[in-house]
Write an enzyme that holds these catalytic residues in place. Sequence first.
Site, PDB file in Angstrom:
ATOM      1  NE  ARG A  28      57.594  32.720  51.271  1.00 47.88           N
ATOM      2  CZ  ARG A  28      58.604  33.425  51.785  1.00 47.88           C
ATOM      3  NH1 ARG A  28      58.612  34.741  51.703  1.00 47.88           N
ATOM      4  NH2 ARG A  28      59.623  32.823  52.383  1.00 47.88           N
TER       5      ARG A  28
ATOM      6  CE  LYS B 175      35.319  32.579  41.632  1.00 44.28           C
ATOM      7  NZ  LYS B 175      35.046  33.813  42.346  1.00 44.28           N
TER       8      LYS B 175
ATOM      9  CG  ASP C 221      36.781  41.700  42.628  1.00 45.41           C
ATOM     10  OD1 ASP C 221      36.898  41.149  41.511  1.00 45.41           O
ATOM     11  OD2 ASP C 221      36.567  41.050  43.672  1.00 45.41           O
TER      12      ASP C 221
ATOM     13  CE1 TYR D  51      33.125  35.193  45.933  1.00 42.39           C
ATOM     14  CE2 TYR D  51      34.806  35.562  47.596  1.00 42.39           C
ATOM     15  CZ  TYR D  51      34.077  34.704  46.794  1.00 42.39           C
ATOM     16  OH  TYR D  51      34.302  33.366  46.857  1.00 42.39           O
TER      17      TYR D  51
HETATM   18  C1  PLP Z   1      35.441  34.315  43.599  1.00 42.24           C
HETATM   19  C2  PLP Z   1      35.597  35.774  43.833  1.00 42.24           C
HETATM   20  C3  PLP Z   1      36.589  36.255  44.693  1.00 42.24           C
HETATM   21  C4  PLP Z   1      37.495  35.345  45.487  1.00 42.24           C
HETATM   22  O1  PLP Z   1      38.301  34.573  44.665  1.00 42.24           O
HETATM   23  P1  PLP Z   1      38.962  33.162  45.130  1.00 42.24           P
HETATM   24  O2  PLP Z   1      39.759  32.794  43.943  1.00 42.24           O
HETATM   25  O3  PLP Z   1      37.820  32.239  45.414  1.00 42.24           O
HETATM   26  O4  PLP Z   1      39.766  33.449  46.344  1.00 42.24           O
HETATM   27  C5  PLP Z   1      36.714  37.630  44.846  1.00 42.24           C
HETATM   28  N1  PLP Z   1      35.897  38.472  44.195  1.00 42.24           N
HETATM   29  C6  PLP Z   1      34.919  38.051  43.376  1.00 42.24           C
HETATM   30  C7  PLP Z   1      34.051  39.040  42.693  1.00 42.24           C
HETATM   31  C8  PLP Z   1      34.731  36.679  43.165  1.00 42.24           C
HETATM   32  O5  PLP Z   1      33.765  36.256  42.353  1.00 42.24           O
END
Ligand code: PLP
Length: 401
Positions: A67, A217, A192, A120
């Site tokens: 962790r 992603k 982000d 998001y």
């Molecule tokens: C998918 C996504 C998230 C969240 O990510 P997870 O891995 O699904 O928790 C946050 N911000 C954006 C822009 C995303 O496309």
Amino acid sequence: MNKRDRHEGLGSGGFHNETLVIHSDDEVSNDGTVAPAIYYSATFRAQNAAEFADMAKTPHHPRYYTRYGNPVHERVEKVMAELEGTETALVTGSGMGAISTTLLALVSAGDHVIAQTRHYMSTAKIMDELLPRFGVEVTLVEQADVTAFADAIRPNTKLIMVESPANPTLVVTDIAAVAELARPRGIIVVADNTFASPINQRPHDLGADVVVHSATKYLGGHHDLIGGVICTSHELAERIWRTHISIGSVLSPMDAWLLLRGLRTLPIRVERINANALALAEFLEAQPQIERVYYPGLASHPQHELAKRQMRGFGAVIAFAIKGGYEATERFVSALKLPYNAVSLGGVDSLVVHTAAMWRGVMTEEQMRIAGIPPNFVRFSVGLEHIDDLKADVLQALQAI
Ligand SMILES: *Cc1c(COP(=O)(O)O)cnc(C)c1O
């Protein structure tokens, strides 16, 4: 490493991204293997009591308790810090783990946060519900309007959250302009960067203090893992890590290893995805059945000049509206043969979503209209299939509506 070099694509030691993703972690736990080992261990042995005491008090130690850190995490973190041009990085169990841990680490009751009207969905929920529950005030602003950020700043503004390009219409935020407002006031900017990837956009070069990713992603890139990354300075990373070990959004060593494998090909995947997506966006724009295409790489995107200034490529996601409304859009999505009808983006397989169908039952038509989601709206994440096959598939599906 200076920023000019980085804009030419050069990182530590003058290496390009293609080289950095292979070699940035060479010195981590170098035990003679070529493929990295997976350290499937929850806990690690010290040689003696003195070493144990040292491990226990070292923040983010890669061999104490998983962790707190893990050698495979450390490898991913080295690569990601190089790609984003930050001092260090911290991996988490999901993109939302990265975002919630960062926010909960950096803001307290009585602070004020500025965020965008479009985020998001789960990030929007943090802004609408979670932070206010803990006494943090949030102001949401139109991201395309820099003066809206300036007007929202208060004496207690602690943090500005940006996300660019943003779902669903790929609106772009001028990250450098927002960072310029924040810096003299000591406000932390969190970006982000999921929709761009570090290959296409480097928010830290533009002045952001913390860059967060859903590694699910582009970074993983194969739709096989859920993960997140936080890239920032040593100082902020240590603060965020102290909250991270309490929240416990931990990436499994196996998923960290898959993420590392994904990162090795990130630059070449993103390069091809950029080319495929731009070609498909241009192709869609020329079809008579299409009402409108939203893609920052097109001259028709209202912020194309800004996108060109802060991005080196425009990513996988194209949004478009089909003439003929909800039913025609359903028929189009059903007629596509190559892209899977699934959420997520940035992987090797193309994915497609009829956005209004996804939100039907969750939002009313009126709420969707306000969120900029018309009933005929499609989100297409372009993958690595051959562009001619993708075009042919889209064409036959348009003819089927
Ligand atoms: C998918 C996504 C998230 C969240 O990510 P997870 O891995 O699904 O928790 C946050 N911000 C954006 C822009 C995303 O496309």
